[in-house]
Design an enzyme around this catalytic site. Sequence first.
Site, PDB file in Angstrom:
ATOM      1  N   THR A  26     -12.139  27.182 -42.616  1.00 14.05           N
ATOM      2  CA  THR A  26     -12.679  26.747 -43.919  1.00 14.05           C
ATOM      3  C   THR A  26     -12.911  27.956 -44.825  1.00 14.05           C
ATOM      4  N   GLY A  27     -13.170  27.672 -46.074  1.00 17.50           N
ATOM      5  CA  GLY A  27     -13.721  28.639 -47.014  1.00 17.50           C
ATOM      6  C   GLY A  27     -12.989  29.967 -47.092  1.00 17.50           C
ATOM      7  N   LEU A  28     -13.759  31.026 -47.048  1.00 17.20           N
ATOM      8  CA  LEU A  28     -13.182  32.363 -47.220  1.00 17.20           C
ATOM      9  C   LEU A  28     -12.315  32.755 -46.031  1.00 17.20           C
ATOM     10  N   ARG A  76     -21.522  31.894 -30.361  1.00 20.52           N
ATOM     11  CA  ARG A  76     -22.768  32.211 -29.660  1.00 20.52           C
ATOM     12  C   ARG A  76     -22.557  32.303 -28.150  1.00 20.52           C
ATOM     13  N   SER A 114     -38.549  26.297 -38.138  1.00 22.32           N
ATOM     14  CA  SER A 114     -38.932  26.339 -36.724  1.00 22.32           C
ATOM     15  C   SER A 114     -38.363  27.627 -36.129  1.00 22.32           C
ATOM     16  N   TYR A 156     -27.231  41.000 -49.726  1.00 22.78           N
ATOM     17  CA  TYR A 156     -28.654  41.054 -49.341  1.00 22.78           C
ATOM     18  C   TYR A 156     -28.849  41.625 -47.932  1.00 22.78           C
TER      19      TYR A 156
HETATM   20  C1  HXC Z   1     -34.727  23.877 -42.162  1.00 26.47           C
HETATM   21  C2  HXC Z   1     -33.024  23.512 -40.639  1.00 26.47           C
HETATM   22  C3  HXC Z   1     -32.122  23.196 -41.688  1.00 26.47           C
HETATM   23  C4  HXC Z   1     -32.613  23.238 -43.036  1.00 26.47           C
HETATM   24  C5  HXC Z   1     -31.062  23.032 -39.807  1.00 26.47           C
HETATM   25  N1  HXC Z   1     -32.323  23.394 -39.498  1.00 26.47           N
HETATM   26  N2  HXC Z   1     -30.917  22.917 -41.129  1.00 26.47           N
HETATM   27  N3  HXC Z   1     -34.294  23.851 -40.866  1.00 26.47           N
HETATM   28  N4  HXC Z   1     -33.915  23.593 -43.223  1.00 26.47           N
HETATM   29  N5  HXC Z   1     -31.829  22.977 -44.059  1.00 26.47           N
HETATM   30  C6  HXC Z   1     -32.866  23.603 -38.174  1.00 26.47           C
HETATM   31  C7  HXC Z   1     -32.734  22.401 -37.259  1.00 26.47           C
HETATM   32  O1  HXC Z   1     -33.790  21.478 -37.469  1.00 26.47           O
HETATM   33  C8  HXC Z   1     -32.810  23.068 -35.886  1.00 26.47           C
HETATM   34  O2  HXC Z   1     -34.121  23.424 -35.557  1.00 26.47           O
HETATM   35  C9  HXC Z   1     -32.064  24.372 -36.100  1.00 26.47           C
HETATM   36  O3  HXC Z   1     -32.116  24.623 -37.506  1.00 26.47           O
HETATM   37  C10 HXC Z   1     -30.622  24.291 -35.673  1.00 26.47           C
HETATM   38  O4  HXC Z   1     -30.022  23.212 -36.361  1.00 26.47           O
HETATM   39  P1  HXC Z   1     -28.758  22.437 -35.755  1.00 26.47           P
HETATM   40  O5  HXC Z   1     -28.292  21.466 -36.779  1.00 26.47           O
HETATM   41  O6  HXC Z   1     -29.069  21.938 -34.381  1.00 26.47           O
HETATM   42  O7  HXC Z   1     -27.768  23.688 -35.571  1.00 26.47           O
HETATM   43  P2  HXC Z   1     -26.214  23.802 -35.563  1.00 26.47           P
HETATM   44  O8  HXC Z   1     -25.559  22.485 -35.273  1.00 26.47           O
HETATM   45  O9  HXC Z   1     -25.907  24.948 -34.702  1.00 26.47           O
HETATM   46  O10 HXC Z   1     -25.852  24.149 -37.117  1.00 26.47           O
HETATM   47  C11 HXC Z   1     -26.096  25.411 -37.635  1.00 26.47           C
HETATM   48  C12 HXC Z   1     -26.505  25.335 -39.102  1.00 26.47           C
HETATM   49  C13 HXC Z   1     -25.512  24.475 -39.951  1.00 26.47           C
HETATM   50  C14 HXC Z   1     -26.575  26.775 -39.615  1.00 26.47           C
HETATM   51  C15 HXC Z   1     -27.878  24.699 -39.218  1.00 26.47           C
HETATM   52  O11 HXC Z   1     -25.869  24.511 -41.341  1.00 26.47           O
HETATM   53  C16 HXC Z   1     -24.088  24.970 -39.821  1.00 26.47           C
HETATM   54  O12 HXC Z   1     -23.362  24.533 -38.947  1.00 26.47           O
HETATM   55  N6  HXC Z   1     -23.636  25.909 -40.677  1.00 26.47           N
HETATM   56  C17 HXC Z   1     -22.293  26.503 -40.614  1.00 26.47           C
HETATM   57  C18 HXC Z   1     -21.689  26.790 -41.944  1.00 26.47           C
HETATM   58  C19 HXC Z   1     -22.540  27.527 -42.944  1.00 26.47           C
HETATM   59  O13 HXC Z   1     -23.789  27.583 -42.799  1.00 26.47           O
HETATM   60  N7  HXC Z   1     -21.895  28.053 -43.962  1.00 26.47           N
HETATM   61  C20 HXC Z   1     -22.571  28.769 -45.036  1.00 26.47           C
HETATM   62  C21 HXC Z   1     -22.375  30.224 -44.903  1.00 26.47           C
HETATM   63  S1  HXC Z   1     -22.827  30.881 -46.429  1.00 26.47           S
HETATM   64  P3  HXC Z   1     -35.059  22.521 -34.557  1.00 26.47           P
HETATM   65  O14 HXC Z   1     -36.309  23.301 -34.411  1.00 26.47           O
HETATM   66  O15 HXC Z   1     -35.254  21.209 -35.290  1.00 26.47           O
HETATM   67  O16 HXC Z   1     -34.287  22.368 -33.277  1.00 26.47           O
HETATM   68  C22 HXC Z   1     -23.355  32.427 -46.334  1.00 26.47           C
HETATM   69  C23 HXC Z   1     -23.237  33.129 -47.695  1.00 26.47           C
HETATM   70  C24 HXC Z   1     -24.429  33.749 -48.244  1.00 26.47           C
HETATM   71  O17 HXC Z   1     -23.710  32.932 -45.331  1.00 26.47           O
HETATM   72  C25 HXC Z   1     -24.278  34.316 -49.629  1.00 26.47           C
HETATM   73  C26 HXC Z   1     -23.798  33.394 -50.702  1.00 26.47           C
HETATM   74  C27 HXC Z   1     -23.787  33.938 -52.090  1.00 26.47           C
HETATM   75  P1  NAP Z   2     -18.020  28.357 -44.611  1.00 29.75           P
HETATM   76  O1  NAP Z   2     -16.757  27.744 -45.131  1.00 29.75           O
HETATM   77  O2  NAP Z   2     -19.145  27.455 -44.288  1.00 29.75           O
HETATM   78  O3  NAP Z   2     -17.628  29.252 -43.361  1.00 29.75           O
HETATM   79  C1  NAP Z   2     -18.433  29.418 -42.238  1.00 29.75           C
HETATM   80  C2  NAP Z   2     -17.569  29.177 -41.015  1.00 29.75           C
HETATM   81  O4  NAP Z   2     -18.284  29.581 -39.864  1.00 29.75           O
HETATM   82  C3  NAP Z   2     -17.156  27.725 -40.826  1.00 29.75           C
HETATM   83  O5  NAP Z   2     -15.755  27.658 -40.694  1.00 29.75           O
HETATM   84  C4  NAP Z   2     -17.828  27.308 -39.518  1.00 29.75           C
HETATM   85  O6  NAP Z   2     -16.991  26.420 -38.781  1.00 29.75           O
HETATM   86  C5  NAP Z   2     -17.982  28.655 -38.827  1.00 29.75           C
HETATM   87  N1  NAP Z   2     -19.063  28.668 -37.849  1.00 29.75           N
HETATM   88  C6  NAP Z   2     -20.370  28.358 -38.064  1.00 29.75           C
HETATM   89  N2  NAP Z   2     -21.054  28.442 -36.927  1.00 29.75           N
HETATM   90  C7  NAP Z   2     -20.174  28.830 -35.972  1.00 29.75           C
HETATM   91  C8  NAP Z   2     -20.282  29.084 -34.587  1.00 29.75           C
HETATM   92  N3  NAP Z   2     -21.451  28.974 -33.942  1.00 29.75           N
HETATM   93  N4  NAP Z   2     -19.177  29.458 -33.904  1.00 29.75           N
HETATM   94  C9  NAP Z   2     -17.992  29.578 -34.548  1.00 29.75           C
HETATM   95  N5  NAP Z   2     -17.816  29.363 -35.860  1.00 29.75           N
HETATM   96  C10 NAP Z   2     -18.902  28.978 -36.554  1.00 29.75           C
HETATM   97  O7  NAP Z   2     -18.603  29.424 -45.667  1.00 29.75           O
HETATM   98  P2  NAP Z   2     -17.919  30.663 -46.442  1.00 29.75           P
HETATM   99  O8  NAP Z   2     -18.560  30.715 -47.770  1.00 29.75           O
HETATM  100  O9  NAP Z   2     -16.444  30.611 -46.340  1.00 29.75           O
HETATM  101  O10 NAP Z   2     -18.484  31.900 -45.609  1.00 29.75           O
HETATM  102  C11 NAP Z   2     -17.626  32.769 -44.903  1.00 29.75           C
HETATM  103  C12 NAP Z   2     -18.305  34.117 -44.721  1.00 29.75           C
HETATM  104  O11 NAP Z   2     -18.516  34.740 -45.990  1.00 29.75           O
HETATM  105  C13 NAP Z   2     -19.679  34.056 -44.063  1.00 29.75           C
HETATM  106  O12 NAP Z   2     -19.852  35.168 -43.211  1.00 29.75           O
HETATM  107  C14 NAP Z   2     -20.627  34.172 -45.231  1.00 29.75           C
HETATM  108  O13 NAP Z   2     -21.890  34.671 -44.869  1.00 29.75           O
HETATM  109  C15 NAP Z   2     -19.850  35.154 -46.091  1.00 29.75           C
HETATM  110  N6  NAP Z   2     -20.250  35.160 -47.497  1.00 29.75           N
HETATM  111  C16 NAP Z   2     -19.874  34.131 -48.307  1.00 29.75           C
HETATM  112  C17 NAP Z   2     -20.218  34.188 -49.649  1.00 29.75           C
HETATM  113  C18 NAP Z   2     -19.791  33.119 -50.609  1.00 29.75           C
HETATM  114  O14 NAP Z   2     -20.105  33.242 -51.798  1.00 29.75           O
HETATM  115  N7  NAP Z   2     -19.075  32.100 -50.188  1.00 29.75           N
HETATM  116  C19 NAP Z   2     -20.961  35.272 -50.129  1.00 29.75           C
HETATM  117  C20 NAP Z   2     -21.341  36.277 -49.264  1.00 29.75           C
HETATM  118  C21 NAP Z   2     -20.955  36.224 -47.942  1.00 29.75           C
HETATM  119  P3  NAP Z   2     -17.530  25.307 -37.750  1.00 29.75           P
HETATM  120  O15 NAP Z   2     -18.590  24.538 -38.456  1.00 29.75           O
HETATM  121  O16 NAP Z   2     -16.300  24.510 -37.412  1.00 29.75           O
HETATM  122  O17 NAP Z   2     -18.049  26.048 -36.561  1.00 29.75           O
END
Ligand code: HXC
Ligand code: NAP
Length: 290
Positions: A26-28, A76, A114, A156
């Site tokens: 996905t994404g980047l 992980r 949490s 950040y």
């Molecule tokens: C508070 C939350 C929450 C929320 C989840 N949790 N979402 N708490 N607010 N919005 C809590 C849950 O209740 C749980 O705690 C724990 O976090 C783990 O949640 P799970 O859903 O069981 O985890 P998991 O299935 O592993 O999913 C991980 C995730 C989810 C991070 C929560 O969002 C995910 O899969 N993300 C992957 C993609 C992603 O995040 N992409 C964005 C990257 S952007 P408890 O205590 O209830 O068990 C980025 C760019 C930054 O990094 C810069 C941009 C400019």
């Molecule tokens: P994204 O599409 O949500 O990408 C995150 C990816 O990580 C997903 O493909 C997700 O796939 C994977 N992932 C999450 N948990 C994982 C796990 N436990 N094991 C393996 N894969 C996992 O978001 P994005 O914006 O493209 O972000 C990509 C990178 O750029 C990240 O490191 C983010 O911090 C960085 N970044 C993005 C921005 C921005 O503006 N978009 C800015 C600064 C930095 P699954 O859910 O299938 O696991």
Amino acid sequence: MNETTTGMLRDNALKGKTIIITGGGTGLGKSMGTYFLKLGANLVITSRKLDVLKQTATEMEAETGGKVLAVACDVRKYDEVENVLKQAIETFGRVDALVNNAAGNFISPTERLSANAFSSIIDIVLKGSVNCSLALGKYWIAEKIPGTILNIITTYAFTGSAYVVPSACAKGGVLALTRSLAAEWGRHGIRTNAIAPGPFPTKGAWDRLLPGDMIEKFDFKNRVPLKRMGEHQELANLAAFLVSGFSGYINGEVITIDGGEWLQGAGQFNALEMVPAAMWDSIEQATRKA
Ligand code: HXC
Ligand code: NAP
């Protein structure tokens, strides 16, 4: 020609290289991977959702004519990371580069989190990057392969940030990992670098960082001196350069690609941008009098 949306490197710049991208479905990760394929690389994409990976692999192969291996893996879990490496070697013979791109993130006041929520982000971002770097580093050192690691962090990681504290802690750790491994593994010919992107719109990030009408209230463009967000190709160009041999003397570096965003936030008087041009005459008079 619009340089912001055009590939930069010469044809075949990554020919014969095999590159693993975590979060590559996905994404980047998808954008970087597509460009690596166009430059002749073999690609391994990995994340938790195999259906997403398979769909992306099919699209990428159709668009580029390259070869993509999709392997499910939760970064992980070290045994799952080792399985990705094993399958990559079986399919392509060797692996040359790793892009630690997988991440988890969401906005929240820290006191609402949490302990498990905090750990989940640390485990995906920091432990996941450590797991992948460790597996690849052991392999490269044993096989005497001059591999390269590219970590995708955030700006950040340098400044910290409220409301994304687990992510800031984890990305700061990945920055330390970048510089530490660069110093330690350089003697094996292994380079470790990072990119700190500013805002590059993706569904994954925007759904979790700007949900609902926050997208109108908190427009990233206004925070960027260049008044625009990044184009995925701009990031892909930088990433391709950093995993290629053309950056062969760059090691331990973090390159920011954010249109000047983080510096805009840092300078004490940068907000004076809001002063209308017509007001500067009276301001000048006042400051001269003083
Ligand atoms: C508070 C939350 C929450 C929320 C989840 N949790 N979402 N708490 N607010 N919005 C809590 C849950 O209740 C749980 O705690 C724990 O976090 C783990 O949640 P799970 O859903 O069981 O985890 P998991 O299935 O592993 O999913 C991980 C995730 C989810 C991070 C929560 O969002 C995910 O899969 N993300 C992957 C993609 C992603 O995040 N992409 C964005 C990257 S952007 P408890 O205590 O209830 O068990 C980025 C760019 C930054 O990094 C810069 C941009 C400019
Ligand atoms: P994204 O599409 O949500 O990408 C995150 C990816 O990580 C997903 O493909 C997700 O796939 C994977 N992932 C999450 N948990 C994982 C796990 N436990 N094991 C393996 N894969 C996992 O978001 P994005 O914006 O493209 O972000 C990509 C990178 O750029 C990240 O490191 C983010 O911090 C960085 N970044 C993005 C921005 C921005 O503006 N978009 C800015 C600064 C930095 P699954 O859910 O299938 O696991």
